[in-house]
Design a protein around this motif. Sequence first.
Motif, short mmCIF file in Angstrom:
data_model
loop_
_atom_site.label_atom_id
_atom_site.label_comp_id
_atom_site.label_asym_id
_atom_site.label_seq_id
_atom_site.Cartn_x
_atom_site.Cartn_y
_atom_site.Cartn_z
N MET A 39 -4.22 7.60 0.62
CA MET A 39 -4.28 6.61 1.18
C MET A 39 -5.74 5.55 0.68
O MET A 39 -6.01 4.84 1.30
N ASP A 40 -5.97 5.86 -0.58
CA ASP A 40 -6.87 5.12 -1.23
C ASP A 40 -6.22 4.23 -2.28
O ASP A 40 -5.64 4.59 -3.21
N PRO A 41 -6.33 2.64 -2.08
CA PRO A 41 -5.74 1.82 -3.10
C PRO A 41 -6.00 1.95 -4.51
O PRO A 41 -5.13 1.85 -5.51
N GLN A 42 -7.22 2.79 -4.69
CA GLN A 42 -7.38 3.01 -5.91
C GLN A 42 -6.61 4.11 -6.83
O GLN A 42 -6.43 4.32 -7.92
N GLY A 43 -6.12 4.95 -6.13
CA GLY A 43 -4.99 5.70 -6.58
C GLY A 43 -5.40 6.95 -7.19
O GLY A 43 -4.59 7.63 -7.92
N ILE A 60 2.93 5.16 -0.40
CA ILE A 60 2.23 5.34 1.15
C ILE A 60 2.45 3.71 1.38
O ILE A 60 2.59 3.50 2.56
N TYR A 61 2.51 2.69 0.62
CA TYR A 61 2.71 1.42 0.74
C TYR A 61 3.91 1.22 1.45
O TYR A 61 4.18 0.38 2.45
N ASP A 62 5.01 1.51 0.92
CA ASP A 62 6.40 1.43 1.40
C ASP A 62 6.72 2.18 2.61
O ASP A 62 7.28 1.75 3.61
N VAL A 63 5.92 3.35 2.97
CA VAL A 63 6.02 4.22 4.29
C VAL A 63 5.04 3.23 5.44
O VAL A 63 5.87 2.92 6.47
N LEU A 64 4.01 2.50 4.96
CA LEU A 64 3.51 1.78 6.19
C LEU A 64 3.70 0.29 6.40
O LEU A 64 3.98 -0.21 7.62
N ASP A 90 0.43 -1.67 -4.98
CA ASP A 90 0.59 -2.71 -4.16
C ASP A 90 -0.23 -2.33 -2.61
O ASP A 90 -0.47 -3.32 -1.88
N PHE A 91 -0.65 -1.21 -2.82
CA PHE A 91 -1.30 -0.86 -1.57
C PHE A 91 -2.76 -1.49 -1.29
O PHE A 91 -3.36 -1.45 -0.07
N ALA A 92 -3.15 -2.01 -2.39
CA ALA A 92 -4.53 -2.85 -2.05
C ALA A 92 -4.56 -3.80 -1.07
O ALA A 92 -5.36 -4.55 -0.53
N ALA A 93 -3.07 -4.36 -1.22
CA ALA A 93 -2.96 -5.59 -0.14
C ALA A 93 -2.58 -5.31 1.34
O ALA A 93 -2.75 -6.01 2.13
#
Length: 260
Positions: A39-43, A60-64, A90-93
């Motif tokens: 769950m860290d955008p840095q991956g 995890i972005y698609d899940v949330l 994408d999770f950074a957003a």
Amino acid sequence: MTKVISISNQKGGVGKTTTAVNLAASMGINGKKTLLIDMDPQGNTTSGLGSNRKENIFSIYDVLIREAKAEEAIIKTEFKNLDLIPSSMDFAAAEIELINFEARESILKSKLSNIKDNYSYVIIDCPPSLGLITTNAVCASDAILIPVQCEYYALEGLSQLMNNTFKRMKIFNRRLELEGVLMTMYDSRLKLTEQAEREIRKFFPDKVFDTVIHRGVRLSEAPSFGKPVYYYDKSSKGAKEYINLSKEIIKKDRKLKSKE
């Protein structure tokens, strides 16, 4: 019973991702089916298990944020008993997008409800921040594990974390417990390390793990090969220490269950 543990510290550079990757892998080695969630955008957790963020269909972005189910995002890794829900670019957003959702603090908890019973442990690597991503992780968790670098400013950061973050998280998750404080980047040659250890153990009586994680070349090298340290060099000190940490947690959980 599944146990969900968030690895969290608002201070960066304390070995949080290293702990998430290697604790999860060690749980698997000890026969516990484990899910690791990045769950860290840095991956870095994702790449640390050899997964290419660009090639993963779901994350995890698609899940949330989107309509993906948690099971759709699970990747079966090459490592024993270890699955991964990866992060993505994408999770950074996600932090901004989550603001628009109802019950935004508990989305992850809801999404995990259908799959978590498939695992003995779910380990969540949180970003070094106190935003909605971390809140989601902690709301879904039974406990929080705090890695702390043995240095002069460690206690200041710990005090802030406990007085602000932990109390705040208890508002969203009343059953949240402190799994323990893990001393990382330990260097027994330095007097400063010994002083920090004394203060940390004094500050958190009965909550500091017996296991400490020493600084090590193999621990630093393993992520660049996309492997937990045990699979990179199982004879290394870091590999043995994370195995010991997993055993310490498993042993404690067994004792608690026997008392129930």
